[in-house]
Design a protein around this motif. Structure first.
Motif, mmCIF file in Angstrom:
data_model
loop_
_atom_site.group_PDB
_atom_site.id
_atom_site.type_symbol
_atom_site.label_atom_id
_atom_site.label_comp_id
_atom_site.label_asym_id
_atom_site.label_seq_id
_atom_site.Cartn_x
_atom_site.Cartn_y
_atom_site.Cartn_z
ATOM 1 N N UNK A 103 0.803 -1.221 0.000
ATOM 2 C CA UNK A 103 0.000 0.000 0.000
ATOM 3 C C UNK A 103 0.835 1.270 0.000
ATOM 4 N N UNK A 104 2.039 1.214 0.532
ATOM 5 C CA UNK A 104 2.908 2.383 0.678
ATOM 6 C C UNK A 104 4.296 2.065 0.137
ATOM 7 N N UNK A 105 4.791 2.926 -0.757
ATOM 8 C CA UNK A 105 6.112 2.718 -1.337
ATOM 9 C C UNK A 105 6.883 4.027 -1.376
ATOM 10 N N UNK A 106 8.203 3.897 -1.270
ATOM 11 C CA UNK A 106 9.115 5.008 -1.533
ATOM 12 C C UNK A 106 9.782 4.703 -2.874
ATOM 13 N N UNK A 107 9.830 5.717 -3.740
ATOM 14 C CA UNK A 107 10.434 5.552 -5.061
ATOM 15 C C UNK A 107 11.470 6.648 -5.252
ATOM 16 N N UNK A 108 12.683 6.226 -5.578
ATOM 17 C CA UNK A 108 13.774 7.149 -5.888
ATOM 18 C C UNK A 108 14.148 6.870 -7.334
ATOM 19 N N UNK A 109 13.970 7.864 -8.217
ATOM 20 C CA UNK A 109 14.201 7.626 -9.640
ATOM 21 C C UNK A 109 14.958 8.788 -10.270
ATOM 22 N N UNK A 110 15.921 8.434 -11.115
ATOM 23 C CA UNK A 110 16.691 9.405 -11.885
ATOM 24 C C UNK A 110 16.440 9.092 -13.351
ATOM 25 N N UNK A 111 15.968 10.098 -14.103
ATOM 26 C CA UNK A 111 15.619 9.866 -15.500
ATOM 27 C C UNK A 111 15.799 11.121 -16.341
ATOM 28 N N UNK A 112 16.273 10.928 -17.561
ATOM 29 C CA UNK A 112 16.358 12.022 -18.546
ATOM 30 C C UNK A 112 14.963 12.597 -18.832
ATOM 31 N N UNK A 113 13.940 11.782 -18.665
ATOM 32 C CA UNK A 113 12.572 12.223 -18.945
ATOM 33 C C UNK A 113 12.134 13.371 -18.035
ATOM 34 N N UNK A 114 12.844 13.580 -16.935
ATOM 35 C CA UNK A 114 12.509 14.656 -16.001
ATOM 36 C C UNK A 114 13.184 15.983 -16.353
ATOM 37 N N UNK A 115 14.111 15.956 -17.290
ATOM 38 C CA UNK A 115 14.837 17.165 -17.660
ATOM 39 C C UNK A 115 13.850 18.249 -18.107
ATOM 40 N N UNK A 116 13.960 19.441 -17.522
ATOM 41 C CA UNK A 116 13.100 20.560 -17.879
ATOM 42 C C UNK A 116 11.720 20.538 -17.247
ATOM 43 N N UNK A 117 11.433 19.527 -16.415
ATOM 44 C CA UNK A 117 10.127 19.435 -15.746
ATOM 45 C C UNK A 117 10.295 19.769 -14.270
ATOM 46 N N UNK A 118 9.282 20.438 -13.720
ATOM 47 C CA UNK A 118 9.330 20.717 -12.289
ATOM 48 C C UNK A 118 8.837 19.498 -11.508
ATOM 49 N N UNK A 119 8.950 19.559 -10.206
ATOM 50 C CA UNK A 119 8.601 18.424 -9.351
ATOM 51 C C UNK A 119 7.159 17.986 -9.562
ATOM 52 N N UNK A 120 6.233 18.923 -9.648
ATOM 53 C CA UNK A 120 4.826 18.558 -9.810
ATOM 54 C C UNK A 120 4.594 17.816 -11.130
ATOM 55 N N UNK A 121 5.228 18.270 -12.194
ATOM 56 C CA UNK A 121 5.078 17.597 -13.490
ATOM 57 C C UNK A 121 5.641 16.181 -13.430
ATOM 58 N N UNK A 122 6.754 16.018 -12.765
ATOM 59 C CA UNK A 122 7.364 14.698 -12.625
ATOM 60 C C UNK A 122 6.457 13.749 -11.855
ATOM 61 N N UNK A 123 5.921 14.241 -10.754
ATOM 62 C CA UNK A 123 5.040 13.412 -9.932
ATOM 63 C C UNK A 123 3.761 13.067 -10.679
ATOM 64 N N UNK A 124 3.227 14.002 -11.440
ATOM 65 C CA UNK A 124 2.021 13.716 -12.232
ATOM 66 C C UNK A 124 2.275 12.621 -13.254
ATOM 67 N N UNK A 125 3.462 12.613 -13.855
ATOM 68 C CA UNK A 125 3.817 11.550 -14.808
ATOM 69 C C UNK A 125 3.730 10.180 -14.124
ATOM 70 N N UNK A 126 4.278 10.103 -12.934
ATOM 71 C CA UNK A 126 4.308 8.834 -12.212
ATOM 72 C C UNK A 126 2.914 8.432 -11.759
ATOM 73 N N UNK A 127 2.179 9.360 -11.186
ATOM 74 C CA UNK A 127 0.826 9.038 -10.720
ATOM 75 C C UNK A 127 -0.078 8.610 -11.882
ATOM 76 N N UNK A 128 0.048 9.246 -13.035
ATOM 77 C CA UNK A 128 -0.754 8.857 -14.203
ATOM 78 C C UNK A 128 -0.387 7.443 -14.654
#
Length: 113
Positions: free
Chosen positions: A59-84
């Motif tokens: 039910x609960x996870x911690x995720x630490x991820x490094x990706x080129x896909x995050x370049x130029x995106x703010x934290x909220x945009x990154x989190x929205x990608x993952x939640x979607x």
């Protein structure tokens, strides 16, 4: 005889939700680093988990991820990608994610000696 509480992560197999999270984030983000930690055992006493009979242990996870896909995106945009990407997992009982998302340029290089 030890009375110390044993960390359930030591003997817990990787479950289907964690496998799905790993597969989806790997496909979406092509990460250079991906760490997923199942923190569900720390939340089993919370009311929503007790109401669900203790939950399924995923039910609960911690995720630490490094990706080129995050370049130029703010934290909220990154989190929205993952939640979607994980909407099916949330529908199946995933309750919370603790996210650390970085682009490779934001990761400190290892100290050189």
């Amino acid at each position: 005889m030890s009375t110390a509480a044993k960390d359930p992560r030591e003997s817990s197999p990787v479950g289907p939700i964690e496998q799905s999270i790993r597969a989806k984030l790997t496909e979406l983000l092509r990460p250079s680093q991906l760490e997923i930690t199942n923190d569900s055992w720390q939340h089993r006493h919370h009311a929503p988990m007790r109401a669900a009979g203790g939950g399924n242990g995923e039910t609960h996870f911690s995720v630490n991820v490094v990706s080129e896909q995050f370049q130029g995106k703010n934290t909220m945009q990154r989190h929205r990608m993952i939640y979607a990407a994980l909407s099916d997992e949330f529908a199946a009982g995933l309750h919370a994610l603790s996210l650390k998302t970085k682009a490779p340029t934001e990761v400190q290089p290892a100290a050189q000696t």
